[in-house]
Design an enzyme around this catalytic site. Structure first.
Site, PDB file in Angstrom:
ATOM      1  CB  CYS A 262       2.431 -83.393 -49.294  1.00 45.62           C
ATOM      2  SG  CYS A 262       0.482 -83.239 -49.414  1.00 45.62           S
ATOM      3  CG  HIS A 310       0.036 -83.774 -44.899  1.00 40.62           C
ATOM      4  ND1 HIS A 310       0.974 -83.000 -45.862  1.00 40.62           N
ATOM      5  CD2 HIS A 310       1.287 -84.671 -44.228  1.00 40.62           C
ATOM      6  CE1 HIS A 310       1.927 -83.042 -45.752  1.00 40.62           C
ATOM      7  NE2 HIS A 310       2.686 -83.866 -44.380  1.00 40.62           N
ATOM      8  CG  HIS A 322       6.331 -83.810 -44.071  1.00 46.44           C
ATOM      9  ND1 HIS A 322       4.895 -83.474 -43.476  1.00 46.44           N
ATOM     10  CD2 HIS A 322       7.222 -83.424 -43.639  1.00 46.44           C
ATOM     11  CE1 HIS A 322       5.082 -82.580 -42.346  1.00 46.44           C
ATOM     12  NE2 HIS A 322       6.913 -82.747 -41.851  1.00 46.44           N
TER      13      HIS A 322
END
Length: 348
Positions: A262, A310, A322
């Site tokens: 990520c 994240h 993402h």
């Protein structure tokens, strides 16, 4: 003898009868072990999601240790070069100091200027005074420079040792983080592998339904009402880079060009836009300027979960791009489909 045989036979018969007529204790029939209730698919989804989230946090720890190790390695290389230069400088200064000492020895312990001072000629005497002073200043300068060079060398060596220790500590952290990541991902994959094909398809649908539910709740709160700002020039470039990676797989620790985790995606997108940012989502949250959600614009980074494990890039219209987790590809998703911790702006 016959009587003894008869008595013995009688005793044996009595014992046998007593065994037969003695009540046998009753034992309850064994209770079958209670079966562990089978988890619902939704519970399995939540467990897998939790495992991957923990793996994501460990990935951040791994990436941060790797980033610091690279920095410390660079520092060690610079210090090593400085040490080599310092050693050469000290060797040169020692040679110069030695030359001065040898000159004094050849002239009977007196520098040439001092010999002129002993002359009866007034002019030679004055020249001698000047040369003695120059010689003294030169000797003092060499010794002072030598002392400073030696002190610098000691500092470089000490700093190099400190960086080596940090580097080794970082490698240990990396190894621990990697072990944790491998364990979490292996556990999640094991859970998924037990599912039938139709159950895996249903699992994906449940993921999508959960994300849609959160996104709908976020939009219903009016969060998107005031978000209408345009991207900066660099923000547009970052968004263009990130969206061009759609479809590439998530791989922990990856920074492209074929796969990303990520924060690997977001850091590389902003590097491509000419604005290097921290490598990990936790460092991005810690170090980049924070802004209110209502002031969000395309290119900004949305940090998710309480541990900032994240990150996704806002691209406008309530969406992010993402890299979700192992087993998934870089994709578009609702900006509110996960719990938002906050928003940061790399080019503020």
């Amino acid at each position: 003898m016959n009587r003894r045989h008869c008595a013995s036979a009688a005793i044996t018969l009595v014992c046998a009868l007593s065994v037969l007529i003695t009540p046998v204790p009753a034992f309850a029939a064994p209770t079958p072990p209670s079966e562990t209730p089978k988890k619902t698919l939704e519970e399995v989804r939540e467990e897998i999601d939790d495992l991957y989230r923990k793996a994501g946090a460990a990935t951040d720890a791994y990436n941060l240790a790797e980033e610091r190790a690279e920095k410390q390695s660079g520092e060690i290389v610079k210090l090593a070069r400085a040490i080599v230069v310092g050693q050469a400088k000290i060797a040169d200064l020692k040679n110069r100091a030695g030359a001065q000492a040898r000159e004094q020895y050849r002239t009977g312990g007196l520098p040439p200027g001092a010999q002129f001072m002993l002359s009866d000629d007034p002019q030679l005497f004055l020249d001698g005074v000047s040369r003695v002073r120059e010689g003294q200043q030169a000797a003092k300068g060499v010794l002072g420079e030598l002392t400073r060079a030696q002190q610098d060398l000691e500092t470089y060596t000490k700093d190099a040792n400190t960086n080596w220790k940090k580097l080794e500590a970082g490698r240990i952290k990396q190894a621990k983080a990697k072990k944790k990541i491998d364990a979490q991902i292996a556990a999640a994959k094991k859970l998924e592998s037990r599912l039938k094909k139709e159950e895996r398809a249903r699992l994906l649908k449940l993921e999508q339904e959960a994300a849609y539910k959160q996104q709908t709740a976020w939009l219903s709160s009016g969060a998107l009402k005031d978000i209408n700002r345009s991207a900066s020039k660099r923000g547009k470039a970052a968004v263009a880079f990130a969206t061009a990676q759609i479809g590439k797989p998530y791989v922990w620790g990856a920074e492209g060009p074929d796969s990303y985790d990520c924060s690997g995606l977001t850091s590389q997108a902003w590097a491509a836009a000419g604005r290097p940012i921290p490598r990990t989502s936790q460092e991005q949250w810690r170090l980049l300027p924070r802004i209110a959600i209502k002031d969000m614009r395309p290119g900004d980074l949305i940090i998710y979960h309480d541990d900032a494990s994240h990150v996704g890039m806002y691209i406008g219209d309530g969406a992010i791009v993402h890299s979700p987790r192992p087993g998934r590809n870089v994709t578009l998703a609702g900006a509110g489909s996960m719990r938002i911790l906050g928003v940061v702006r790399p080019d503020k």
